[in-house]
Design an enzyme around this catalytic site. Structure first.
Site, mmCIF file in Angstrom:
data_model
loop_
_atom_site.group_PDB
_atom_site.id
_atom_site.type_symbol
_atom_site.label_atom_id
_atom_site.label_comp_id
_atom_site.label_asym_id
_atom_site.label_seq_id
_atom_site.Cartn_x
_atom_site.Cartn_y
_atom_site.Cartn_z
ATOM 1 N N GLU A 1 37.366 45.199 28.412
ATOM 2 C CA GLU A 1 38.100 44.795 29.621
ATOM 3 C C GLU A 1 38.594 43.353 29.518
ATOM 4 O OE1 GLU A 1 37.270 43.427 34.145
ATOM 5 O OE2 GLU A 1 35.782 44.773 33.244
ATOM 6 N N SER B 1 41.145 43.373 35.489
ATOM 7 C CA SER B 1 40.845 44.428 36.448
ATOM 8 C C SER B 1 41.803 44.239 37.624
ATOM 9 C CB SER B 1 39.389 44.317 36.910
ATOM 10 O OG SER B 1 38.990 45.462 37.614
#
Length: 423
Positions: free
Chosen positions: A350, A353
């Site tokens: 990641e 987000s």
């Protein structure tokens, strides 16, 4: 926070949402029970007020007939009823306050388009961009590459501040600064307004954006002044218009900010402990939108594309995944994670987000807008990393490394760096 009136009126919506998120429904049970008690008090108060109104009419009639002694008796009885009303209204108020405090711990309702799932293993990949590089030599992880260049020092970071702190030198420090500048320049050209925000915020501010009270153990508190170090610039940007009424013609508002972020990472011991992936202090460029409910999910797609654009310009392969209900953040109604390819993990990690939190933050912060016909509605807020600077730095180091241990500077960053290769 959630719409408490809706919960009290239709709790099944929230029972269903909590089950999809794998949350316990105990809080909903408590609020339903308190609401039942509150309604009983409301009925009692309404009946007592009706009785007091009748007495007032009788008093007026008796006085008109000169029957003052009888009128005085009814006045005394009316006062006693008034005291009862005040007592029950105080109980109503206490119950409302208790329900409000409990509601602060209830997560947002997932949007209907969010895939239902238990955890991150059931997230759904949406798309990919770019192909992971095929190396003709054994690539190094950034935690080996940086120290070998003499430009990343984890030991001195630990000496200064403890674990999960790092010192950067020379070209790597400059690369991080160049990345932040490049991201801000790109986003402002795309219509975002750059904002320089405080890094210390009041308890009311961080509560408004959803970090408190549930996640207080995750943030750093300066106890003497009751001020919190921001875990993300989202906190300052999403509370920027707290207690304000915007005009519909102002929307959407698009903000970007570059700040350090501070997170205690409580409960993450043993996870991503090596290198720069999970630090207590890191830098991030944040994107925040304020918009109308009708346009917020369309805005989420646009915000996500804005974050993706940075990776495309840097030539870094990535994928976009839709988080399932069990992996969704506390405040989010829908989230896309953008994951960049990291050779050291041989996986996507990641780097951003992007979330639509609907009116969850606006209700906490009392942020509304006036429609064209004069009605007041809560705004919808969205946020996303555009991007996490440290993780982007890691992705460049690992994906652009050379056999001799040097790092090629991506073309779009060369005007900021003044060099083509970090040696």
């Amino acid at each position: 926070m959630i719409d408490l009136k809706l919960l009290r009126k239709n709790p099944e919506i929230f029972y269903d949402a909590m089950r999809k998120r794998n949350y316990d429904t105990e809080l909903i049970d408590k609020i339903v029970s308190l609401n039942k008690e509150w309604r009983e008090y409301v009925t009692i108060v309404n009946n007592l007020k009706a009785k007091r109104n009748e007495l007032s009419k009788m008093v007026a009639k008796l006085k008109a007939e000169g029957r003052n002694e009888e009128a005085q008796q009814l006045i005394e009885e009316s006062k006693r009823i008034g005291d009862e009303i005040a007592s029950y209204e105080e109980k109503e108020k206490r119950l409302e306050e208790e329900m409000y405090k409990l509601a602060l711990y209830i997560p947002n309702i997932p949007h209907e388009s969010v895939p239902v799932g238990r955890d991150e293993t059931e997230n759904v990949e949406i798309r990919r961009w770019g192909e992971p590089r095929k190396f003709d030599f054994e690539p190094k992880a950034h935690w080996d590459l940086g120290p070998a260049l003499g430009l990343l020092d984890f030991d001195r970071g630990a000496k200064l501040s403890g674990s999960r702190f790092t010192v950067m030198f020379g070209a790597i420090a400059k690369l991080e600064r160049a990345l932040a500048q490049f991201m801000l320049d790109t986003h402002t050209k795309n219509g975002y307004v750059e904002v320089n925000v405080p890094h210390l915020v009041r308890r009311e501010t961080i509560t408004a954006t959803g970090q408190l009270p549930k996640f207080e153990e995750e943030v750093y508190l300066c106890e003497r002044d009751d001020l919190f170090l921001i875990p993300t610039a989202e906190v300052s940007l999403a509370a920027l218009h707290m207690d304000e009424i915007l005009d519909e013609s102002q929307l959407p508002l698009k903000y970007t900010a570059f700040t350090p972020c501070y997170r205690r990472e409580a409960g993450s011991y043993g996870k991503d402990v090596r290198g720069l992936i999970r630090q207590h202090q890191f830098e991030k460029v944040e994107l925040v939108w304020y918009t109308t409910p009708e346009k917020s999910f369309e805005a989420l797609e646009e915000l996500t594309r804005d974050a993706e654009r940075i990776l495309q310009l840097l030539g870094l392969p990535y994928r976009v995944v839709a988080l399932c209900t069990g992996d969704l953040g506390f405040a989010s109604a829908k989230t896309y994670d953008i994951e960049v390819w990291l050779p050291s993990y041989n996986a996507y990690k990641e780097i951003s987000s992007c979330s639509n939190v609907t009116d969850f933050q606006a209700r906490r912060g009392n942020i509304r807008y006036r429609t064209k016909d004069g009605k007041l509605n809560y705004v919808h807020t969205l946020n996303g990393s555009g991007l996490a600077v440290g993780r982007t730095l890691v992705a460049i180091m690992e994906n652009y490394q050379n056999p001799d241990g040097s790092i090629t500077v991506p073309e779009v960053l060369r005007p900021y760096m003044g060099i083509d290769v970090i040696k």
